[in-house]
Design a protein around this motif. Structure first.
Motif, PDB file in Angstrom:
ATOM      1  N   SER A  83      -7.143 126.406  20.802  1.00 20.63           N
ATOM      2  CA  SER A  83      -7.559 126.757  22.169  1.00 20.63           C
ATOM      3  C   SER A  83      -6.346 127.079  23.042  1.00 20.63           C
ATOM      4  N   ASN A  84      -5.223 126.469  22.763  1.00 19.86           N
ATOM      5  CA  ASN A  84      -4.010 126.846  23.502  1.00 19.86           C
ATOM      6  C   ASN A  84      -3.431 128.168  22.990  1.00 19.86           C
ATOM      7  N   GLN A  85      -3.491 128.352  21.670  1.00 21.81           N
ATOM      8  CA  GLN A  85      -2.993 129.629  21.121  1.00 21.81           C
ATOM      9  C   GLN A  85      -3.721 130.809  21.757  1.00 21.81           C
ATOM     10  N   ALA A 142       4.539 128.057  34.844  1.00 20.58           N
ATOM     11  CA  ALA A 142       5.015 127.103  33.823  1.00 20.58           C
ATOM     12  C   ALA A 142       3.835 126.181  33.558  1.00 20.58           C
ATOM     13  N   HIS A 143       3.187 126.368  32.424  1.00 19.11           N
ATOM     14  CA  HIS A 143       1.943 125.652  32.113  1.00 19.11           C
ATOM     15  C   HIS A 143       2.208 124.693  30.945  1.00 19.11           C
ATOM     16  N   ALA A 144       2.157 123.389  31.231  1.00 20.04           N
ATOM     17  CA  ALA A 144       2.412 122.378  30.198  1.00 20.04           C
ATOM     18  C   ALA A 144       1.211 122.243  29.270  1.00 20.04           C
ATOM     19  N   GLY A 197      -0.325 119.616  26.101  1.00 16.47           N
ATOM     20  CA  GLY A 197      -0.259 118.482  25.186  1.00 16.47           C
ATOM     21  C   GLY A 197      -1.006 118.798  23.902  1.00 16.47           C
ATOM     22  N   GLY A 198      -1.694 119.905  23.896  1.00 15.76           N
ATOM     23  CA  GLY A 198      -2.488 120.308  22.730  1.00 15.76           C
ATOM     24  C   GLY A 198      -1.627 121.005  21.689  1.00 15.76           C
ATOM     25  N   PHE A 199      -0.921 120.186  20.918  1.00 16.36           N
ATOM     26  CA  PHE A 199      -0.081 120.721  19.834  1.00 16.36           C
ATOM     27  C   PHE A 199       0.186 119.582  18.858  1.00 16.36           C
ATOM     28  N   PRO A 244      -6.852 126.901  40.802  1.00 17.97           N
ATOM     29  CA  PRO A 244      -6.155 125.628  41.062  1.00 17.97           C
ATOM     30  C   PRO A 244      -7.135 124.462  41.067  1.00 17.97           C
ATOM     31  N   THR A 245      -6.736 123.380  40.447  1.00 17.71           N
ATOM     32  CA  THR A 245      -7.590 122.189  40.354  1.00 17.71           C
ATOM     33  C   THR A 245      -7.490 121.355  41.635  1.00 17.71           C
ATOM     34  N   GLN A 246      -8.441 120.432  41.766  1.00 19.83           N
ATOM     35  CA  GLN A 246      -8.417 119.498  42.888  1.00 19.83           C
ATOM     36  C   GLN A 246      -7.840 118.162  42.433  1.00 19.83           C
ATOM     37  N   ARG A 247      -7.796 117.193  43.302  1.00 25.50           N
ATOM     38  CA  ARG A 247      -7.272 115.869  42.957  1.00 25.50           C
ATOM     39  C   ARG A 247      -8.246 114.787  43.408  1.00 25.50           C
ATOM     40  N   LYS A 248      -8.094 113.578  42.803  1.00 27.52           N
ATOM     41  CA  LYS A 248      -8.897 112.423  43.220  1.00 27.52           C
ATOM     42  C   LYS A 248      -8.587 112.121  44.684  1.00 27.52           C
TER      43      LYS A 248
HETATM   44  C1  LIG Z   1       1.243 116.633  29.738  1.00 26.97           C
HETATM   45  C2  LIG Z   1       0.273 117.748  30.020  1.00 26.97           C
HETATM   46  C3  LIG Z   1      -0.509 118.235  29.001  1.00 26.97           C
HETATM   47  C4  LIG Z   1      -1.383 119.308  29.237  1.00 26.97           C
HETATM   48  N1  LIG Z   1      -2.063 119.867  28.182  1.00 26.97           N
HETATM   49  C5  LIG Z   1      -2.717 121.025  28.351  1.00 26.97           C
HETATM   50  C6  LIG Z   1      -3.215 121.738  27.227  1.00 26.97           C
HETATM   51  O1  LIG Z   1      -3.064 121.340  26.076  1.00 26.97           O
HETATM   52  N2  LIG Z   1      -3.872 122.909  27.466  1.00 26.97           N
HETATM   53  C7  LIG Z   1      -4.024 123.421  28.729  1.00 26.97           C
HETATM   54  O2  LIG Z   1      -4.599 124.497  28.853  1.00 26.97           O
HETATM   55  N3  LIG Z   1      -3.548 122.767  29.818  1.00 26.97           N
HETATM   56  C8  LIG Z   1      -2.881 121.590  29.659  1.00 26.97           C
HETATM   57  N4  LIG Z   1      -2.323 120.949  30.739  1.00 26.97           N
HETATM   58  C9  LIG Z   1      -2.534 121.469  32.104  1.00 26.97           C
HETATM   59  C10 LIG Z   1      -3.431 120.513  32.874  1.00 26.97           C
HETATM   60  O3  LIG Z   1      -4.765 120.681  32.458  1.00 26.97           O
HETATM   61  C11 LIG Z   1      -3.281 120.767  34.380  1.00 26.97           C
HETATM   62  O4  LIG Z   1      -1.941 120.511  34.754  1.00 26.97           O
HETATM   63  C12 LIG Z   1      -4.199 119.877  35.188  1.00 26.97           C
HETATM   64  O5  LIG Z   1      -5.539 120.216  34.953  1.00 26.97           O
HETATM   65  C13 LIG Z   1      -3.905 119.993  36.672  1.00 26.97           C
HETATM   66  O6  LIG Z   1      -4.068 121.317  37.080  1.00 26.97           O
HETATM   67  P1  LIG Z   1      -2.893 122.162  37.772  1.00 26.97           P
HETATM   68  O7  LIG Z   1      -1.656 122.038  36.899  1.00 26.97           O
HETATM   69  O8  LIG Z   1      -3.424 123.563  37.808  1.00 26.97           O
HETATM   70  O9  LIG Z   1      -2.644 121.571  39.132  1.00 26.97           O
HETATM   71  C14 LIG Z   1      -1.494 119.868  30.537  1.00 26.97           C
HETATM   72  C15 LIG Z   1      -0.696 119.344  31.564  1.00 26.97           C
HETATM   73  C16 LIG Z   1       0.189 118.314  31.324  1.00 26.97           C
HETATM   74  C17 LIG Z   1       1.072 117.821  32.442  1.00 26.97           C
END
Ligand SMILES: Cc1cc2nc3c(=O)[nH]c(=O)nc-3n(C[C@H](O)[C@H](O)[C@H](O)COP(=O)(O)O)c2cc1C
Length: 201
Positions: free
Chosen positions: A82-84, A134-136, A138-140, A182-186
């Motif tokens: 899904s990340n690929q 810059a999109h992090a 964890g899915g790997f 953009p996502t929201q927060r608690k």
């Molecule tokens: C450590 C970490 C792992 C994440 N893993 C994934 C991922 O595997 N795939 C993905 O699409 N987004 C991933 N994200 C993005 C998060 O879903 C996203 O940062 C979160 O929903 C908050 O949204 P925002 O960054 O747009 O504010 C990850 C973010 C972080 C910090």
């Protein structure tokens, strides 16, 4: 980050207590152009990361920067499918690593992951400031990254980060497009407690 976006994002992500607009402006798009990222920008992201604070100023973070095709192919293969599906287009992938021991005496540094996380946060903010995504992720597979890039067994392999310029959401699949915002927060009062431990989870 342009002024238009700053205005738009403050509507989507209202801050009850006014903060640095860059913090609100940063988010994690998936639509990324294949266009290369200039070396100067890439170095500036690493510069920002390396000014992060760390325990005893150890600076345990390490960033494996992957931008040449054979290496990109190797790192893409470590991502979940899904990340690929979106991150394969990114011209740069970073692996956020950390050294688990203090250089001075070899004792375990129990803050290495914490500090690497701080550095990634700085990197992400600088990327946003420069109009970069810059999109992090964890899915790997950590194991696959260790094997493919010879990362020592005890080092932290925390996240992979897709870096590039933002593309039109039309380049995404319909499911991906739905999440492209953009996502929201608690609510703030759920994440802090005053003096006593008072959290539901
Ligand atoms: C450590 C970490 C792992 C994440 N893993 C994934 C991922 O595997 N795939 C993905 O699409 N987004 C991933 N994200 C993005 C998060 O879903 C996203 O940062 C979160 O929903 C908050 O949204 P925002 O960054 O747009 O504010 C990850 C973010 C972080 C910090």
């Amino acid at each position: 980050m342009d002024k238009e976006w700053e205005k738009e994002i403050s509507r989507i992500r209202p801050d009850a207590h006014a903060i640095n607009p860059l913090i609100l402006a940063r988010w994690s798009p998936r639509a990324i152009l294949t266009d290369p990222v200039p070396e100067a920008d890439l170095l500036a992201l690493l510069e920002a990361a390396h000014w992060a604070p760390s325990c005893f100023n150890e600076q345990p973070w390490r960033f494996l920067v992957v931008r040449q095709e054979p290496f990109l192919m190797r790192l893409r293969a470590c991502l979940t499918e899904s990340n690929q599906a979106w991150a394969n287009r990114a011209p740069v992938l970073l692996a956020v690593l950390s050294v688990p021991n203090f250089a001075l005496d070899g004792r375990p540094n129990r803050w290495h992951a914490f500090d690497a996380g701080t550095a990634w946060g700085y990197l992400a903010l600088e990327a946003c400031r420069r109009g970069l995504v810059a999109h992090a992720m964890g899915g790997f597979s950590q194991k696959a990254v260790r094997e493919a890039f010879h990362v020592p067994e005890d080092w932290g392999v925390h996240a992979l980060v897709a870096v590039g310029y933002r593309a039109d959401a039309e380049t995404l699949t319909p499911e991906q497009r739905e999440r492209e915002q953009p996502t929201q927060r608690k609510p703030l009062n759920e994440i802090w407690a005053d003096g006593e431990f008072f959290f539901n989870s």
